[in-house]
Design a protein around this motif. Sequence first.
Motif, PDB file in Angstrom:
ATOM      1  N   THR A 111       0.817  -1.214   0.000  1.00  0.00           N
ATOM      2  CA  THR A 111       0.000   0.000   0.000  1.00  0.00           C
ATOM      3  C   THR A 111       0.849   1.262   0.000  1.00  0.00           C
ATOM      4  O   THR A 111       1.826   1.360   0.738  1.00  0.00           O
ATOM      5  N   LEU A 112       0.429   2.204  -0.854  1.00  0.00           N
ATOM      6  CA  LEU A 112       1.019   3.538  -0.861  1.00  0.00           C
ATOM      7  C   LEU A 112      -0.093   4.493  -0.423  1.00  0.00           C
ATOM      8  O   LEU A 112      -1.189   4.464  -0.974  1.00  0.00           O
ATOM      9  N   PHE A 113       0.213   5.322   0.562  1.00  0.00           N
ATOM     10  CA  PHE A 113      -0.830   6.041   1.269  1.00  0.00           C
ATOM     11  C   PHE A 113      -0.432   7.510   1.363  1.00  0.00           C
ATOM     12  O   PHE A 113       0.592   7.840   1.948  1.00  0.00           O
ATOM     13  N   VAL A 114      -1.238   8.377   0.758  1.00  0.00           N
ATOM     14  CA  VAL A 114      -0.920   9.803   0.771  1.00  0.00           C
ATOM     15  C   VAL A 114      -1.661  10.495   1.908  1.00  0.00           C
ATOM     16  O   VAL A 114      -2.865  10.296   2.070  1.00  0.00           O
ATOM     17  N   THR A 115      -0.946  11.273   2.709  1.00  0.00           N
ATOM     18  CA  THR A 115      -1.616  12.024   3.766  1.00  0.00           C
ATOM     19  C   THR A 115      -0.806  13.282   4.097  1.00  0.00           C
ATOM     20  O   THR A 115       0.392  13.344   3.837  1.00  0.00           O
ATOM     21  N   HIS A 116      -1.499  14.253   4.660  1.00  0.00           N
ATOM     22  CA  HIS A 116      -0.800  15.450   5.131  1.00  0.00           C
ATOM     23  C   HIS A 116      -0.793  15.438   6.658  1.00  0.00           C
ATOM     24  O   HIS A 116      -0.278  16.345   7.282  1.00  0.00           O
ATOM     25  N   ASP A 117      -1.402  14.390   7.257  1.00  0.00           N
ATOM     26  CA  ASP A 117      -1.591  14.333   8.702  1.00  0.00           C
ATOM     27  C   ASP A 117      -0.521  13.424   9.286  1.00  0.00           C
ATOM     28  O   ASP A 117      -0.559  12.200   9.123  1.00  0.00           O
ATOM     29  N   GLN A 118       0.471  14.018   9.989  1.00  0.00           N
ATOM     30  CA  GLN A 118       1.598  13.218  10.460  1.00  0.00           C
ATOM     31  C   GLN A 118       1.161  12.191  11.496  1.00  0.00           C
ATOM     32  O   GLN A 118       1.677  11.082  11.527  1.00  0.00           O
ATOM     33  N   ALA A 119       0.150  12.528  12.328  1.00  0.00           N
ATOM     34  CA  ALA A 119      -0.304  11.577  13.347  1.00  0.00           C
ATOM     35  C   ALA A 119      -0.875  10.334  12.665  1.00  0.00           C
ATOM     36  O   ALA A 119      -0.615   9.191  13.074  1.00  0.00           O
ATOM     37  N   GLU A 120      -1.621  10.555  11.582  1.00  0.00           N
ATOM     38  CA  GLU A 120      -2.216   9.465  10.814  1.00  0.00           C
ATOM     39  C   GLU A 120      -1.118   8.590  10.222  1.00  0.00           C
ATOM     40  O   GLU A 120      -1.163   7.359  10.301  1.00  0.00           O
ATOM     41  N   ALA A 121      -0.108   9.258   9.646  1.00  0.00           N
ATOM     42  CA  ALA A 121       0.996   8.520   9.038  1.00  0.00           C
ATOM     43  C   ALA A 121       1.743   7.708  10.093  1.00  0.00           C
ATOM     44  O   ALA A 121       2.058   6.532   9.880  1.00  0.00           O
ATOM     45  N   MET A 122       1.987   8.315  11.222  1.00  0.00           N
ATOM     46  CA  MET A 122       2.694   7.630  12.298  1.00  0.00           C
ATOM     47  C   MET A 122       1.903   6.412  12.762  1.00  0.00           C
ATOM     48  O   MET A 122       2.459   5.363  13.083  1.00  0.00           O
ATOM     49  N   ALA A 123       0.580   6.580  12.818  1.00  0.00           N
ATOM     50  CA  ALA A 123      -0.258   5.557  13.429  1.00  0.00           C
ATOM     51  C   ALA A 123      -0.275   4.259  12.625  1.00  0.00           C
ATOM     52  O   ALA A 123      -0.282   3.182  13.201  1.00  0.00           O
TER      53      ALA A 123
END
Lengths: 349, 280, 351
Positions: free
Chosen positions: A190-202
């Motif tokens: 999976t490649l997952f685009v986000t601007h939310d660092q908490a989401e990415a960390m999680a």
Amino acid sequence: MNEAAELDLQGLVRRYGSTVAVARMDLAVAKGELVALLGPSGCGKTTTLRMVAGFVDPSEGRILLRGRDITRVPAHKRDMGMVFQSYALFPHLSVADNIAFGLHRRGVAKAEVAQRVARMVALLKLDGLEARLPRQLSGGQQQRVAVGRALVINPAVVLLDEPFSNLDALLREGTRIELRRLQTELGLTTLFVTHDQAEAMAISDRIAVMNQGRLEQLGTPREVYERPATRFVAGFIGRANLFEAKPGAGGGLVSEDGIPLDAAGGAATYVLRPERVTLVAEPADGANAVSGTVEVLSFLGNGVQAVLRLPGGRALLVEGAAALADRFRPGAAATARWTPADLTAIPQV
Amino acid sequence: MNSSARRSLVAAGLLAPAALLFALLFVWPQFRLLGLSFGNPAPFGLASYERFLGDSYYLGVLANSLALGACVTVVCLVLGFPLAFLLARAETRWAGLLLLLTTFPLWVSAVVRSFAWMVLFYRGGTISRLLQGSGLVPPDFQLLGTFSGVVIALAQVLLPIMILTLYAVIRGIDRDLEHAAMSLGAAPVVALWLVTIRLARGGIMAGSLLVFSLSVSAFATPSMVGGARAHFMAVTIYEQTLELLDWPFAAAISAILLAISLAVALTYGRLLGEGREEAR
Amino acid sequence: MRQGHVSARFGRRTALAAGMGAAAWPLLGGGAAAQQFRGREIVATAFGGPSQDLIQRMVFDKVQQQTGARGTQTPLLSAQAFARMRAEAQAPQIDLFMFSGGQERAAKADGLTQPIPPGRNFGNVPAHLKDAEGHYIAWGLVTEGILYRTDKVATPPRSYKDFFKPEFEGKIAFPHITNGYGTDFLVMLAKTFGGDERNIGPGFDAMKRIAPRATIFRAAAEVQTLFSTGDIWIMPYDGASAMRSSAMGIPVGYSVPEEGAPYVTLMGCVARRSRNADIASAILDGHLEPDVQTAIAQQIGWAPVNTATQLPADVAKFMAPTDKLANLDRDLINASRPAWTERFNREIATR
């Protein structure tokens, strides 16, 4: 690693006229791995994802899927399951027809389509909604349909474009844990685009932090948090106090605003995470200690966040247990202290 | 007076001038026209309708007009959809200017435009010569006075209307829907067919209806480009009204044309509506 | 068009503001003894455009100078003029009406006219161009005939029968029946082949023979285009059009058919209750002066009715003399028009 990579981006460049949207992107994603493309808006993460999906042609570079060059393969032959930020559900098709769309395009037999759609409906807890149109669904249900539509075709790679950004905060957390569980269970690359660092960390195995088209750092969530490779990463991932340390008069290090520092390395930029700072009432001398006035105290539930205003003007961020609020009031004098191990040098600036 | 009552009063007040104008300038004349069409024999008779419906010549005129409407609509749809799609999806800032350029034919008066087509369509005109040169038509062929000539000339001016209608609708369709279809394995043409065209249905219907009704009621172009041998409804109405002064008959033809246009609109809407239900 | 031939045949001209020349009162040195109508005014209808300007200058201004009567022209299509005449029968605002569609006969029959005192030139107008009781008189003609490309047609056509010559196949154009000249062509064909207004069958039969390969047109504006393409060599139309085409450099000639030239009359008549019949007589007489008749012919293309007029040859060749005219029964033609139009649409204007 590159040999074994499921998805391998090699020197990807995308230019729009004289603007560079993505500058030399190298990224290898292993089978079953979830990699987040994280960065502020305009950093090139979405363009990268769309190049992988086949909606945007790279100006330079290659995209390899299981070792095969798919750079010039059209989108409909790439075998990617994409979840769009807007979900992009077909408004004229029912939930079941939306999910079945990709199966029909692949010429899957009718009976099998029904079976696989039913399995996906069960997996995503969409039971009873099969005949509804997208606009008759809640935001969370729409999101699940979008996920189901992308997963049902067993894609080689799943592409997620800010899939949680249209959900409200409460739903967001539960959904991302659910998605992570599904991704791990099914072993989806999976490649997952986000601007939310908490989401990415999680939920990520690894995070690719991007800024202004460049890949700033690629690493596990802990790596990018604890050992940020650049000032940008340090500032973007979590909260940080930054010190520009230079050799001082007494031979030790001193920050740009005159704070004496004691660190493992020499002259460099150092990150001090707020939670590593201890706040005490009694004054202290020497390196790694500084006195000031408590300016703001915000209660966060699991702790307290404080801002210590230093005489030199710097606002030092401090995080501690809730008890901190009992010991200090705004306006009180306080001293911040930390150990040399709490200062992490950033290799490049 | 409570506020909702006041608001509806204000709304009524704002609507009143337009409604009055509409009633005075549209509804009333329509009723007068309808009344006039039953005026033969006085005071109430169906002779005008019997004369039209019982005469294969006039039924042929009607069929001719309907065929013209259908052909122009199909031509505009086939040429207009790809253009509207490309303009709507163009990532250039010139798209607005290009759209403006497509509306050029609407800026020219129908008479001037028709004269220009006549010049091109005469036996010695550029287009007729091109056709003669291609060997597809006899050497003395001219497009002037032919059904095809009228279709071309009408399609030219009505194409912008189709493009503008479709453009607005396609712009409103999220581009990611096409991307989603493609990433799910639909080739671009299939994605266009299964998603964009299905969703643009409303616009396709609106554009087609507009073009159809403007074609069947067009006067200047059919009478000039079609010439004396082109028998269309609007030309016949003109002849009966202004040349032969048979107003009851002209009114009856107008009423029949109106009824058929309405019927076509309703049927078309029903068919497309059913299609949409099916998709649900 | 049943009425208002001028508009149908010459194209709509911009109606100029009426009474341009009327602004100037006669100079007082104009000879007081001769100013018999001093202080009086007359209002007349006109066909607008260049013809109105010409007539204002050569007729109205001159009459004003000689008699003191101030004249005003107001442009009105014949049909509208007739409607005004009828509406204002009891209190006419307009004294002198000019008709091009034969309305004068209906006006006389309805009792809307009065006899006009004869002027000096009235006697030179042939009897069939004026009322026996003096209620109306023609002052100009639009004469029809056969127009042809002089460079393509070696022998000028002499008869309506020439339309059936094999060398003209595919080279013929004729106006639609809703154009007045189209109707006249039909009637002349009928007369040529043994019929007439009452027995139109032979006309349709003849037209049917040439129609399949002929260009049928509606608008007067198309005449020049048709000739200029070189595809059309011959058509029935009016001499004024040939004169205009020729002036534009298109080699178009006009010939008077031996069956006679159909024509449109430009007639004047006076409202019954008008008190200015005497001035109207002077005005009409002014129209009929040979120099005015010549000027109208040269500049507008309308043929003279005053037999004393001597036209220059280059103008005369575009119009029929009064003794070569074909007199058609306009009342019968107008009554038959709806039926003929239907028949034309079904039998002639087909593919």
